[in-house]
Design a protein around this motif. Structure first.
Motif, PDB file in Angstrom:
ATOM      1  N   ALA A   1      14.628  39.400 -16.887  1.00 30.46           N
ATOM      2  CA  ALA A   1      15.927  39.838 -16.371  1.00 30.46           C
ATOM      3  C   ALA A   1      17.042  38.902 -16.849  1.00 30.46           C
ATOM      4  O   ALA A   1      18.148  39.357 -17.159  1.00 30.46           O
ATOM      5  N   ALA A   2      16.748  37.602 -16.914  1.00 33.21           N
ATOM      6  CA  ALA A   2      17.766  36.647 -17.361  1.00 33.21           C
ATOM      7  C   ALA A   2      18.074  36.822 -18.840  1.00 33.21           C
ATOM      8  O   ALA A   2      19.208  36.607 -19.277  1.00 33.21           O
ATOM      9  N   ALA A   3      17.086  37.226 -19.621  1.00 40.02           N
ATOM     10  CA  ALA A   3      17.289  37.380 -21.061  1.00 40.02           C
ATOM     11  C   ALA A   3      17.849  38.749 -21.427  1.00 40.02           C
ATOM     12  O   ALA A   3      18.265  38.961 -22.561  1.00 40.02           O
ATOM     13  N   SER A   4      17.882  39.664 -20.485  1.00 39.83           N
ATOM     14  CA  SER A   4      18.351  41.016 -20.755  1.00 39.83           C
ATOM     15  C   SER A   4      19.862  41.029 -20.957  1.00 39.83           C
ATOM     16  O   SER A   4      20.623  40.583 -20.102  1.00 39.83           O
ATOM     17  N   SER A   5      20.274  41.568 -22.070  1.00 43.48           N
ATOM     18  CA  SER A   5      21.704  41.613 -22.348  1.00 43.48           C
ATOM     19  C   SER A   5      22.397  42.741 -21.576  1.00 43.48           C
ATOM     20  O   SER A   5      23.627  42.778 -21.510  1.00 43.48           O
ATOM     21  N   GLY A   6      21.636  43.639 -20.990  1.00 41.44           N
ATOM     22  CA  GLY A   6      22.220  44.737 -20.233  1.00 41.44           C
ATOM     23  C   GLY A   6      22.611  44.362 -18.816  1.00 41.44           C
ATOM     24  O   GLY A   6      23.289  45.126 -18.136  1.00 41.44           O
ATOM     25  N   SER A   7      22.177  43.199 -18.359  1.00 40.04           N
ATOM     26  CA  SER A   7      22.477  42.758 -16.996  1.00 40.04           C
ATOM     27  C   SER A   7      23.845  42.096 -16.933  1.00 40.04           C
ATOM     28  O   SER A   7      24.318  41.513 -17.904  1.00 40.04           O
ATOM     29  N   ASP A   8      24.459  42.166 -15.765  1.00 42.34           N
ATOM     30  CA  ASP A   8      25.709  41.441 -15.541  1.00 42.34           C
ATOM     31  C   ASP A   8      25.438  39.941 -15.562  1.00 42.34           C
ATOM     32  O   ASP A   8      24.297  39.499 -15.358  1.00 42.34           O
ATOM     33  N   SER A   9      26.482  39.165 -15.778  1.00 45.07           N
ATOM     34  CA  SER A   9      26.295  37.720 -15.917  1.00 45.07           C
ATOM     35  C   SER A   9      25.772  37.081 -14.631  1.00 45.07           C
ATOM     36  O   SER A   9      24.935  36.177 -14.690  1.00 45.07           O
ATOM     37  N   TYR A  10      26.239  37.538 -13.472  1.00 42.94           N
ATOM     38  CA  TYR A  10      25.765  36.930 -12.227  1.00 42.94           C
ATOM     39  C   TYR A  10      24.287  37.255 -11.999  1.00 42.94           C
ATOM     40  O   TYR A  10      23.538  36.438 -11.455  1.00 42.94           O
ATOM     41  N   VAL A  11      23.834  38.422 -12.426  1.00 41.24           N
ATOM     42  CA  VAL A  11      22.418  38.775 -12.306  1.00 41.24           C
ATOM     43  C   VAL A  11      21.591  37.890 -13.227  1.00 41.24           C
ATOM     44  O   VAL A  11      20.515  37.419 -12.849  1.00 41.24           O
ATOM     45  N   ARG A  12      22.092  37.627 -14.413  1.00 44.52           N
ATOM     46  CA  ARG A  12      21.367  36.788 -15.364  1.00 44.52           C
ATOM     47  C   ARG A  12      21.260  35.354 -14.865  1.00 44.52           C
ATOM     48  O   ARG A  12      20.223  34.708 -15.021  1.00 44.52           O
ATOM     49  N   VAL A  13      22.334  34.854 -14.252  1.00 46.69           N
ATOM     50  CA  VAL A  13      22.303  33.483 -13.722  1.00 46.69           C
ATOM     51  C   VAL A  13      21.316  33.384 -12.565  1.00 46.69           C
ATOM     52  O   VAL A  13      20.497  32.452 -12.498  1.00 46.69           O
ATOM     53  N   LEU A  14      21.351  34.322 -11.645  1.00 47.60           N
ATOM     54  CA  LEU A  14      20.420  34.306 -10.516  1.00 47.60           C
ATOM     55  C   LEU A  14      18.976  34.482 -10.977  1.00 47.60           C
ATOM     56  O   LEU A  14      18.055  33.837 -10.457  1.00 47.60           O
ATOM     57  N   ALA A  15      18.756  35.351 -11.951  1.00 44.27           N
ATOM     58  CA  ALA A  15      17.406  35.546 -12.479  1.00 44.27           C
ATOM     59  C   ALA A  15      16.916  34.274 -13.174  1.00 44.27           C
ATOM     60  O   ALA A  15      15.738  33.923 -13.065  1.00 44.27           O
ATOM     61  N   GLY A  16      17.795  33.590 -13.864  1.00 42.46           N
ATOM     62  CA  GLY A  16      17.424  32.317 -14.488  1.00 42.46           C
ATOM     63  C   GLY A  16      17.041  31.271 -13.457  1.00 42.46           C
ATOM     64  O   GLY A  16      16.082  30.519 -13.648  1.00 42.46           O
ATOM     65  N   ALA A  17      17.774  31.236 -12.359  1.00 41.97           N
ATOM     66  CA  ALA A  17      17.443  30.305 -11.276  1.00 41.97           C
ATOM     67  C   ALA A  17      16.091  30.658 -10.655  1.00 41.97           C
ATOM     68  O   ALA A  17      15.281  29.770 -10.364  1.00 41.97           O
ATOM     69  N   CYS A  18      15.838  31.939 -10.476  1.00 45.08           N
ATOM     70  CA  CYS A  18      14.544  32.373  -9.929  1.00 45.08           C
ATOM     71  C   CYS A  18      13.406  32.036 -10.888  1.00 45.08           C
ATOM     72  O   CYS A  18      12.318  31.634 -10.462  1.00 45.08           O
ATOM     73  N   ALA A  19      13.643  32.203 -12.180  1.00 44.65           N
ATOM     74  CA  ALA A  19      12.623  31.867 -13.176  1.00 44.65           C
ATOM     75  C   ALA A  19      12.326  30.366 -13.150  1.00 44.65           C
ATOM     76  O   ALA A  19      11.158  29.960 -13.225  1.00 44.65           O
ATOM     77  N   ALA A  20      13.360  29.552 -13.029  1.00 47.17           N
ATOM     78  CA  ALA A  20      13.162  28.104 -12.962  1.00 47.17           C
ATOM     79  C   ALA A  20      12.389  27.724 -11.704  1.00 47.17           C
ATOM     80  O   ALA A  20      11.471  26.896 -11.749  1.00 47.17           O
ATOM     81  N   PHE A  21      12.737  28.333 -10.574  1.00 44.42           N
ATOM     82  CA  PHE A  21      12.023  28.068  -9.327  1.00 44.42           C
ATOM     83  C   PHE A  21      10.552  28.460  -9.450  1.00 44.42           C
ATOM     84  O   PHE A  21       9.663  27.724  -9.025  1.00 44.42           O
ATOM     85  N   ALA A  22      10.293  29.620 -10.031  1.00 41.91           N
ATOM     86  CA  ALA A  22       8.909  30.086 -10.178  1.00 41.91           C
ATOM     87  C   ALA A  22       8.117  29.148 -11.086  1.00 41.91           C
ATOM     88  O   ALA A  22       6.941  28.868 -10.822  1.00 41.91           O
ATOM     89  N   LEU A  23       8.741  28.642 -12.139  1.00 48.61           N
ATOM     90  CA  LEU A  23       8.067  27.719 -13.041  1.00 48.61           C
ATOM     91  C   LEU A  23       7.717  26.416 -12.330  1.00 48.61           C
ATOM     92  O   LEU A  23       6.602  25.900 -12.460  1.00 48.61           O
TER      93      LEU A  23
END
Length: 69
Positions: A24-46
């Motif tokens: 979701a963070a790498a998807s260019s179709g998502s809004d910027s706030y969705v990409r930032v939140l998805a990146g934070a979730c990915a970091a937390f999961a890692l």
């Protein structure tokens, strides 16, 4: 009686959540706030996955030492 573990607390589930969030963070179709939140979730999961795997390794080593003594 052993404590029953939820599937939500397994390394496989955390890896799945990390992949989905990274996708979701790498998807260019998502809004910027969705990409930032998805990146934070990915970091937390890692981080959570790393903690789970290190804890599992420590428990296995402790059990091997206790069983070998």
């Amino acid at each position: 009686m052993a404590k029953r573990k939820s599937y939500l607390d397994t390394p496989g589930y955390m890896a799945f959540i990390g992949v989905v969030a990274f996708w979701a963070a790498a998807s260019s179709g998502s809004d910027s706030y969705v990409r930032v939140l998805a990146g934070a979730c990915a970091a937390f999961a890692l981080v959570r996955l790393g903690i789970q795997l290190v804890g599992r390794r420590r428990r296995r080593r402790a059990a091997a030492v206790a069983g070998g003594s």
